[in-house]
Design an enzyme around this catalytic site. Structure first.
Site, PDB file in Angstrom:
ATOM      1  N   GLY A   1      -2.701  -2.040  -7.239  1.00 53.83           N
ATOM      2  CA  GLY A   1      -1.366  -2.784  -6.962  1.00 53.83           C
ATOM      3  C   GLY A   1      -1.618  -3.992  -8.234  1.00 53.83           C
ATOM      4  CD  GLN A   2      -0.198  -6.838 -12.617  1.00 57.40           C
ATOM      5  OE1 GLN A   2      -0.455  -5.871 -12.914  1.00 57.40           O
ATOM      6  NE2 GLN A   2      -0.267  -7.950 -13.072  1.00 57.40           N
TER       7      GLN A   2
ATOM      8  CD  GLN B   1     -13.618  -5.634  -1.958  1.00 62.23           C
ATOM      9  OE1 GLN B   1     -14.014  -4.245  -2.031  1.00 62.23           O
ATOM     10  NE2 GLN B   1     -12.331  -6.018  -2.000  1.00 62.23           N
TER      11      GLN B   1
ATOM     12  CB  SER C   1      -1.481 -10.533   1.017  1.00 68.45           C
ATOM     13  OG  SER C   1      -2.917 -10.816   1.382  1.00 68.45           O
TER      14      SER C   1
ATOM     15  CG  HIS D   1      -1.952  -1.260   1.626  1.00 65.47           C
ATOM     16  ND1 HIS D   1      -1.632  -2.158   2.405  1.00 65.47           N
ATOM     17  CD2 HIS D   1      -2.879  -1.259   0.755  1.00 65.47           C
ATOM     18  CE1 HIS D   1      -2.527  -3.011   2.137  1.00 65.47           C
ATOM     19  NE2 HIS D   1      -3.415  -2.606   1.275  1.00 65.47           N
TER      20      HIS D   1
ATOM     21  CD  GLN E   1      -8.875  -4.575  -6.757  1.00 66.64           C
ATOM     22  OE1 GLN E   1      -9.508  -5.044  -5.759  1.00 66.64           O
ATOM     23  NE2 GLN E   1      -7.930  -4.048  -6.133  1.00 66.64           N
TER      24      GLN E   1
HETATM   25  O1  PAF Z   1      -7.809  -3.927  -3.320  1.00 68.23           O
HETATM   26  C1  PAF Z   1      -8.364  -3.843  -2.296  1.00 68.23           C
HETATM   27  O2  PAF Z   1      -7.893  -3.328  -1.034  1.00 68.23           O
HETATM   28  C2  PAF Z   1      -9.876  -3.472  -2.313  1.00 68.23           C
HETATM   29  O3  PAF Z   1     -10.284  -4.430  -3.424  1.00 68.23           O
HETATM   30  C3  PAF Z   1     -10.170  -2.125  -2.888  1.00 68.23           C
HETATM   31  C4  PAF Z   1      -9.601  -1.620  -4.474  1.00 68.23           C
HETATM   32  C5  PAF Z   1      -9.682  -0.846  -1.811  1.00 68.23           C
HETATM   33  C6  PAF Z   1     -11.773  -2.022  -3.002  1.00 68.23           C
HETATM   34  O4  PAF Z   1     -12.359  -2.288  -1.867  1.00 68.23           O
END
Ligand code: PAF
Length: 280
Positions: free
Chosen positions: A146-147, A60, A184, A36, A152
């Protein structure tokens, strides 16, 4: 000084206080790590202001997934973001993001069907919906992803193009531990033995990437080899392997290198599911 806000009005007032200023947005679910922070560093280098969102998006997660136990540490996250030079942090509540009466979903029809979409059928619709909302709320010049979450990135680029959202999407490289494990927030769930075994993801992908770079083109043979490399680790339980076109995410029969290749895997260690990939 970094400001932490939790209303859309506060975000909008800050965003449009100087309409000529460029804004970078880093959407996150918190429990921040160096991955991040690499997105934050890219954003602060390229924009006048950087906003980070911290929001564990319930839509999600499937009902049987880890929404309630997803790791959280807001105080630590805010300290890291302040030290990284972030200007604004937006920490919305579920009631703000999904108020009573909410009934709209963003669904991308094709590139959500395979890989993560096949294993987690509602996940990418939730991601697409929340990312659309966050882009509409902040209206950033650029947004950083991020890749590591390869599918996504494809989904976000697709929705921004299809819905004419006026934000440039920037994809940053995977950040790894010294032994190759992709960072992660879920790595914290691994036992010591699972943590040691988890290097199988990056190592097996590297083996296959080397073969492709040396000229191997048979997608099915490479998928079988990748699956066998992961199966050789007793603590790993394979979810999927993929050798795909990085734009359409269709599995390659015969790799066409000029179109690129995305090598990706998802693997369970106990109940913890890890993903990794390499884009060639
Ligand atoms: O990659 C993530 O952490 C999540 O999928 C995101 C992009 C913040 C959406 O909730």
């Amino acid at each position: 000084m970094m400001q932490v806000v939790d209303t859309i009005e506060q975000v909008r007032a800050a965003r449009w206080a100087d309409s000529a200023a460029t804004w970078g947005l880093v959407p996150t679910m918190g429990y921040l790590h160096e991955g991040h922070l690499s997105l934050v560093a890219a954003s602060t280098a390229e924009n006048d202001f950087t906003a980070v969102t911290i929001y564990v998006n319930p839509t999600q997660f499937a009902p049987d997934e880890d929404l309630n136990t997803y790791p959280r540490d807001m105080a630590r996250d805010l300290a890291l973001l302040a030290a990284a030079g972030v200007d604004w942090v937006f920490t919305p509540t579920d009631a703000l993001m999904y108020p009573v009466g909410f009934q709209t979903e963003v669904r991308i029809s094709e590139v959500t069907q395979m890989l993560e979409g096949a294993s987690r059928p509602t996940h990418l619709h939730g991601v697409a919906t929340v990312v659309t909302k966050l882009l509409n709320i902040v209206q950033p010049t650029r947004a950083y992803f991020g890749q590591k979450d390869a599918q996504q990135t494809v989904v976000v680029k697709r929705l921004v193009a299809d819905l004419n959202i006026n934000t440039e999407i920037v994809i940053c490289p995977i950040v790894r531990e010294a032994d190759g494990l992709a960072l992660s927030s879920r790595n914290v769930y691994l036992s010591a033995a699972q943590r040691r075994a988890a290097v199988v993801l990056s190592q097996s992908i590297a083996t296959i990437a080397d073969e492709i770079e040396a000229g191997a083109r048979d997608g099915e043979a490479l998928r079988q080899q990748l699956a066998a490399l992961i199966a050789a680790e007793p603590l790993a339980q394979l979810d999927y392997v993929s050798i795909a076109n990085p734009l359409t995410l269709h599995e390659w029969t015969t790799i066409e290198m000029e179109k690129g290749v995305l090598v990706s895997v998802a693997v369970f260690f106990g109940r913890t599911r890890l993903i990794d990939n390499r884009l060639l």
